[in-house]
Design a protein around this motif. Sequence first.
Motif, PDB file in Angstrom:
ATOM      1  N   TRP A 182       0.819  -1.205   0.000  1.00  0.00           N
ATOM      2  CA  TRP A 182       0.000   0.000   0.000  1.00  0.00           C
ATOM      3  C   TRP A 182       0.854   1.256   0.000  1.00  0.00           C
ATOM      4  N   HIS A 183       0.469   2.196  -0.813  1.00  0.00           N
ATOM      5  CA  HIS A 183       1.013   3.548  -0.803  1.00  0.00           C
ATOM      6  C   HIS A 183      -0.079   4.457  -1.376  1.00  0.00           C
ATOM      7  N   PRO A 184      -0.239   5.667  -0.831  1.00  0.00           N
ATOM      8  CA  PRO A 184      -1.298   6.552  -1.355  1.00  0.00           C
ATOM      9  C   PRO A 184      -1.207   6.819  -2.854  1.00  0.00           C
ATOM     10  N   ASP A 185      -0.013   6.687  -3.432  1.00  0.00           N
ATOM     11  CA  ASP A 185       0.129   6.915  -4.870  1.00  0.00           C
ATOM     12  C   ASP A 185      -0.637   5.885  -5.698  1.00  0.00           C
ATOM     13  N   ILE A 186      -1.044   4.774  -5.056  1.00  0.00           N
ATOM     14  CA  ILE A 186      -1.878   3.793  -5.759  1.00  0.00           C
ATOM     15  C   ILE A 186      -3.132   4.468  -6.310  1.00  0.00           C
ATOM     16  N   ARG A 187      -3.571   5.506  -5.623  1.00  0.00           N
ATOM     17  CA  ARG A 187      -4.785   6.204  -6.066  1.00  0.00           C
ATOM     18  C   ARG A 187      -4.595   6.934  -7.395  1.00  0.00           C
ATOM     19  N   LYS A 188      -3.360   7.074  -7.853  1.00  0.00           N
ATOM     20  CA  LYS A 188      -3.103   7.739  -9.127  1.00  0.00           C
ATOM     21  C   LYS A 188      -3.230   6.780 -10.307  1.00  0.00           C
ATOM     22  N   ALA A 189      -3.468   5.507 -10.026  1.00  0.00           N
ATOM     23  CA  ALA A 189      -3.613   4.525 -11.102  1.00  0.00           C
ATOM     24  C   ALA A 189      -4.780   4.916 -12.004  1.00  0.00           C
ATOM     25  N   PRO A 190      -4.725   4.552 -13.277  1.00  0.00           N
ATOM     26  CA  PRO A 190      -5.807   4.934 -14.196  1.00  0.00           C
ATOM     27  C   PRO A 190      -7.147   4.332 -13.783  1.00  0.00           C
ATOM     28  N   HIS A 191      -8.204   5.071 -14.040  1.00  0.00           N
ATOM     29  CA  HIS A 191      -9.555   4.556 -13.812  1.00  0.00           C
ATOM     30  C   HIS A 191      -9.899   3.557 -14.919  1.00  0.00           C
ATOM     31  N   VAL A 192     -11.039   2.891 -14.772  1.00  0.00           N
ATOM     32  CA  VAL A 192     -11.480   2.016 -15.861  1.00  0.00           C
ATOM     33  C   VAL A 192     -11.685   2.874 -17.106  1.00  0.00           C
ATOM     34  N   PRO A 193     -11.313   2.359 -18.278  1.00  0.00           N
ATOM     35  CA  PRO A 193     -11.449   3.154 -19.503  1.00  0.00           C
ATOM     36  C   PRO A 193     -12.877   3.129 -20.023  1.00  0.00           C
ATOM     37  N   GLY A 194     -13.155   4.082 -20.916  1.00  0.00           N
ATOM     38  CA  GLY A 194     -14.418   4.015 -21.649  1.00  0.00           C
ATOM     39  C   GLY A 194     -15.541   4.849 -21.083  1.00  0.00           C
ATOM     40  N   GLY A 195     -15.212   5.827 -20.250  1.00  0.00           N
ATOM     41  CA  GLY A 195     -16.252   6.690 -19.699  1.00  0.00           C
ATOM     42  C   GLY A 195     -16.650   7.788 -20.663  1.00  0.00           C
ATOM     43  N   SER A 196     -17.868   8.278 -20.517  1.00  0.00           N
ATOM     44  CA  SER A 196     -18.342   9.358 -21.380  1.00  0.00           C
ATOM     45  C   SER A 196     -17.846  10.700 -20.853  1.00  0.00           C
ATOM     46  N   PRO A 197     -17.854  11.743 -21.681  1.00  0.00           N
ATOM     47  CA  PRO A 197     -17.357  13.048 -21.239  1.00  0.00           C
ATOM     48  C   PRO A 197     -18.284  13.698 -20.216  1.00  0.00           C
ATOM     49  N   VAL A 198     -17.717  14.615 -19.458  1.00  0.00           N
ATOM     50  CA  VAL A 198     -18.507  15.391 -18.496  1.00  0.00           C
ATOM     51  C   VAL A 198     -19.405  16.353 -19.268  1.00  0.00           C
ATOM     52  N   ARG A 199     -20.667  16.435 -18.876  1.00  0.00           N
ATOM     53  CA  ARG A 199     -21.613  17.330 -19.538  1.00  0.00           C
ATOM     54  C   ARG A 199     -21.428  18.772 -19.059  1.00  0.00           C
ATOM     55  N   THR A 200     -21.757  19.691 -19.956  1.00  0.00           N
ATOM     56  CA  THR A 200     -21.754  21.099 -19.586  1.00  0.00           C
ATOM     57  C   THR A 200     -23.068  21.431 -18.884  1.00  0.00           C
ATOM     58  N   VAL A 201     -22.969  22.026 -17.698  1.00  0.00           N
ATOM     59  CA  VAL A 201     -24.159  22.369 -16.924  1.00  0.00           C
ATOM     60  C   VAL A 201     -24.144  23.870 -16.649  1.00  0.00           C
ATOM     61  N   GLY A 202     -25.123  24.325 -15.873  1.00  0.00           N
ATOM     62  CA  GLY A 202     -25.209  25.756 -15.611  1.00  0.00           C
ATOM     63  C   GLY A 202     -24.058  26.284 -14.786  1.00  0.00           C
ATOM     64  N   ALA A 203     -23.688  25.549 -13.746  1.00  0.00           N
ATOM     65  CA  ALA A 203     -22.600  25.969 -12.866  1.00  0.00           C
ATOM     66  C   ALA A 203     -22.111  24.761 -12.085  1.00  0.00           C
ATOM     67  N   VAL A 204     -20.869  24.837 -11.635  1.00  0.00           N
ATOM     68  CA  VAL A 204     -20.285  23.811 -10.767  1.00  0.00           C
ATOM     69  C   VAL A 204     -19.719  24.524  -9.550  1.00  0.00           C
ATOM     70  N   LYS A 205     -20.114  24.052  -8.381  1.00  0.00           N
ATOM     71  CA  LYS A 205     -19.739  24.737  -7.145  1.00  0.00           C
ATOM     72  C   LYS A 205     -19.137  23.750  -6.163  1.00  0.00           C
ATOM     73  N   ASP A 206     -17.886  23.986  -5.754  1.00  0.00           N
ATOM     74  CA  ASP A 206     -17.240  23.172  -4.726  1.00  0.00           C
ATOM     75  C   ASP A 206     -17.414  23.844  -3.370  1.00  0.00           C
ATOM     76  N   ILE A 207     -17.791  23.058  -2.376  1.00  0.00           N
ATOM     77  CA  ILE A 207     -18.077  23.593  -1.043  1.00  0.00           C
ATOM     78  C   ILE A 207     -17.348  22.739  -0.012  1.00  0.00           C
ATOM     79  N   SER A 208     -16.625  23.370   0.888  1.00  0.00           N
ATOM     80  CA  SER A 208     -15.911  22.652   1.946  1.00  0.00           C
ATOM     81  C   SER A 208     -16.821  22.449   3.143  1.00  0.00           C
ATOM     82  N   LEU A 209     -16.886  21.192   3.628  1.00  0.00           N
ATOM     83  CA  LEU A 209     -17.598  20.865   4.848  1.00  0.00           C
ATOM     84  C   LEU A 209     -16.582  20.622   5.957  1.00  0.00           C
TER      85      LEU A 209
END
Length: 325
Positions: free
Chosen positions: A39-66
């Motif tokens: 285990w090493h946290p860099d494992i999380r940098k491994a590629p995701h499964v291939p073949g996903g569709s593109p992100v759609r354009t929406v009205g707005a994207v908002k990141d909020i810290s909890l």
Amino acid sequence: MSDLPSAIHPDILPRLDPEYVAIHNAQIAHRVPLHTIPWHPDIRKAPHVPGGSPVRTVGAVKDISLQNCKIRAFIPEGTPPQEGWPVLLFIHGGGWTLGDIDTSNSFISRQCKENNCVSVAVDYRLAPENPYPAAVEDTIDALKFIYYSGKAEFNANVNKIAVGGSSRCLQSACLKAQELNASNPHHLPAINLIDNTASVTDERYPSWKECQNTVLLSEGRMMWFRNMYLPDPATWTEPDNSPIFASDALLAKVPPAYIGVCEVDILQDEGIAYGEKLKSLGVKVEVKIYPRAPHSILGMDAALKVGRQLADDSVKAVGDAFKAA
């Protein structure tokens, strides 16, 4: 059998969708399985499964810290309804160990676009650095934020909240929604984990033995995830970890559900058993099995017909729930 590190096991090969086999052989078979290396946290940098569709354009994207995590809200275009936008809270998969706030951008931006709802991703804390109950706590915090602050932050209709995901945390969120008196019109346990006591010797869930050598989520990988997030076996039967052990009284309050399960997935029989349990308690449930499909096809919706079907069905289930609420 090929000597490639992630070659498809001969027991599994004839059971898989040929479209998936082609992608696996070209893009996944050469990858070293993450659960077989230190285990090493860099494992999380491994590629995701291939073949996903593109992100759609929406009205707005908002990141909020909890308090301990971050959420991302995809907000529709145009003017919200007078009562506000309905909301989908979506919890990404990754065995509580992998994934991040970007993991489900494609799917939840599509939900936002096609269902005119605010779609919210949860960047919950990950194991092994943050084992149970961190992921549950962060999911509940996200739900509470939507319920108490969603109207002000992104014009949410807090009486129309659906919960979905590929993580068992969503069951906890569904139950918490009842305590908040949110109407919680639907939940969407796509390819979900229901019982953390399951094993290859467990006669309740034959898919564990039948699919122990499957792709993407073998027995070894599943146990690796479980031991990362749940190092204390005494916690495995807690309802937050294994929703099927929740009391009948609690499960009877779960909102209507669409449960998508994959035929060549170690978790198939858990999803079916959970659906049957909910039905027996009077909950409206639709269970659909996706033939010849392995785990994680929701993230392969651009490359696999069966992945697109699961994504289409999931979008429709949420839309139908909002219309009916």
